[in-house]
Design an enzyme around this catalytic site. Structure first.
Site, mmCIF file in Angstrom:
data_model
loop_
_atom_site.group_PDB
_atom_site.id
_atom_site.type_symbol
_atom_site.label_atom_id
_atom_site.label_comp_id
_atom_site.label_asym_id
_atom_site.label_seq_id
_atom_site.Cartn_x
_atom_site.Cartn_y
_atom_site.Cartn_z
ATOM 1 C CG PHE A 62 -1.767 0.988 1.374
ATOM 2 C CD1 PHE A 62 -3.364 0.563 0.547
ATOM 3 C CD2 PHE A 62 -1.560 1.917 1.604
ATOM 4 C CE1 PHE A 62 -3.927 2.323 0.517
ATOM 5 C CE2 PHE A 62 -3.273 3.319 1.507
ATOM 6 C CZ PHE A 62 -3.757 3.108 1.156
ATOM 7 C CB ALA A 85 4.625 -10.869 -2.143
ATOM 8 C CB VAL A 86 -1.147 -8.129 -2.729
ATOM 9 C CG1 VAL A 86 -1.890 -8.019 -1.241
ATOM 10 C CG2 VAL A 86 -0.536 -6.629 -2.366
ATOM 11 C CG ASP A 90 -9.731 -16.370 5.437
ATOM 12 O OD1 ASP A 90 -10.033 -16.988 4.352
ATOM 13 O OD2 ASP A 90 -9.083 -17.022 6.811
ATOM 14 C CG HIS A 93 -6.469 -5.970 4.436
ATOM 15 N ND1 HIS A 93 -6.125 -4.530 4.574
ATOM 16 C CD2 HIS A 93 -4.621 -5.813 3.673
ATOM 17 C CE1 HIS A 93 -5.048 -4.285 4.432
ATOM 18 N NE2 HIS A 93 -4.337 -5.120 4.211
ATOM 19 C CG PHE A 118 2.318 -3.302 -10.745
ATOM 20 C CD1 PHE A 118 1.745 -2.512 -10.411
ATOM 21 C CD2 PHE A 118 1.816 -4.402 -10.706
ATOM 22 C CE1 PHE A 118 1.280 -2.939 -9.017
ATOM 23 C CE2 PHE A 118 0.876 -5.111 -10.115
ATOM 24 C CZ PHE A 118 0.287 -4.590 -9.303
ATOM 25 N NE ARG A 132 2.500 -16.606 -10.650
ATOM 26 C CZ ARG A 132 1.672 -17.743 -9.913
ATOM 27 N NH1 ARG A 132 2.249 -18.135 -9.030
ATOM 28 N NH2 ARG A 132 0.846 -18.370 -10.736
#
Length: 160
Positions: A62, A85-86, A90, A93, A118, A132
């Site tokens: 963020f 890394a996002v 659950d 967010h 990006f 990755r």
């Protein structure tokens, strides 16, 4: 007709900033390693004393856009790379962070005129992120290559 393309060998005058999210650093540190390996193999000085490369760490994905904006607007860099890394959880967010990070990073590039790569992985699981970032391939390498190409392309466009 003129064709413009970036070259991966025009690195002597290139100055690059990399902004890395500390959250999920098991993944982002591997992305950074792959990115630095690519840059080094293409002629960028990646030593701690380098005048061609700076690395900034931020708390999470963020926060990538605001630091990328600061670096892009400084006039010191021809390219900024963002690494994060996002990983889906659950709650919603994930969706909020991914949307704001991607929009923010795109806005920085458009408004500053500096290419901002990006390099934020968006995955459902930690396993997918790790695949990755080095288990199967390291997208950090690809992000480094994109930076070299865009830096060279922007220089070619400026000289036309």
């Amino acid at each position: 007709m003129t064709t413009f393309e970036g070259r991966f060998t025009d690195t002597a005058d290139l100055r690059i900033a990399v902004v890395v999210a500390r959250f999920n650093d098991l993944v982002t540190s591997k992305l950074l390693s792959g990115c630095l390996d690519c840059l080094s193999r293409h002629g960028i000085d990646t030593a701690e004393t380098s005048s061609q490369l700076d690395v900034a760490w931020v708390p999470g994905s963020f926060e990538l856009p605001i630091v990328a904006q600061n670096l892009a607007q400084s006039g010191r860099y021809q390219v900024v790379i963002t690494l994060g890394a996002v990983i889906r959880g659950d709650t919603p967010h994930f969706d909020v962070v991914v949307a704001e990070a991607s929009k923010g990073i795109a806005t920085v590039a458009r408004e500053s005129g500096v290419p901002v790569i990006f390099g934020v992985l968006t995955t459902d699981t930690m396993q997918q992120a790790l695949e990755r970032a080095g288990i199967k391939s390291n997208l950090g390498w690809s992000y480094g290559l994109q930076a070299l190409e865009m830096g060279s392309l922007m220089a070619a466009l400026a000289q036309s």
